[in-house]
Design an enzyme around this catalytic site. Sequence first.
Site, PDB file in Angstrom:
ATOM      1  N   ARG A 135       0.823  -1.215   0.000  1.00 12.02           N
ATOM      2  CA  ARG A 135       0.000   0.000   0.000  1.00 12.02           C
ATOM      3  C   ARG A 135       0.855   1.262   0.000  1.00 12.02           C
ATOM      4  NH1 ARG A 135      -2.423  -3.758   3.258  1.00 12.02           N
ATOM      5  NH2 ARG A 135      -1.340  -2.875   5.038  1.00 12.02           N
ATOM      6  N   GLU A 167       5.480  -7.088  13.919  1.00  8.41           N
ATOM      7  CA  GLU A 167       4.661  -7.372  15.087  1.00  8.41           C
ATOM      8  C   GLU A 167       4.315  -8.861  15.158  1.00  8.41           C
ATOM      9  OE1 GLU A 167       2.832  -3.502  13.398  1.00  8.41           O
ATOM     10  OE2 GLU A 167       4.293  -4.982  12.774  1.00  8.41           O
TER      11      GLU A 167
END
Length: 187
Positions: free
Chosen positions: A70, A107
């Site tokens: 993105r 993460e």
Amino acid sequence: MAETSSLTTTNNDDLKALVRTIPDYPIPGIQFRDVSTLLLDGEGFRATIDRIAALVDPAQVDLVAGIEARGFIVAAGLSYKLGKGKLMLRKSGKLPGATVGIDYALEYGTDRIEMHQGAVRPGQRVLLVDDLLATGGTALAGAALLRGEGAIVDQAAFVIDLPELGGAERLRDVGITPLSLITFEGH
């Protein structure tokens, strides 16, 4: 401009309203902020690019580097608006030809980003761009990769910042000013 976790412009509630939240994705407890719904809105996307570009001094940018995937979209719009070249930071194995890369922690695991060898010249000022800033791991990896090739990276631009995850602070700790339009509280 209002100071929050990163340098964030004010009056972007119109854009914030275009961002969809998907609960419990990719794991339970995460509120995924999906910028794709903002991208579907032509006026919203144009305003996003115009407003991020207004935060940047074009004289301080030689290249705009977008992080897959993105980030490519936002970086392409900014590259066009600023009249600067666009560099792709891609996932491992996606670029033809000789590459340089860096492994980094996410993460939820690990990853690698790469760019074409020789894509930046020492001393070039590169604006790092992605759609969202969370913990900052991907942006830090992108900055380290670019700096390792001699680029000057002192700004990074994002549509969304999740300040509670600390990415903006981690960027500031390594001399990068984070710029964003929208903040969302929580994970």
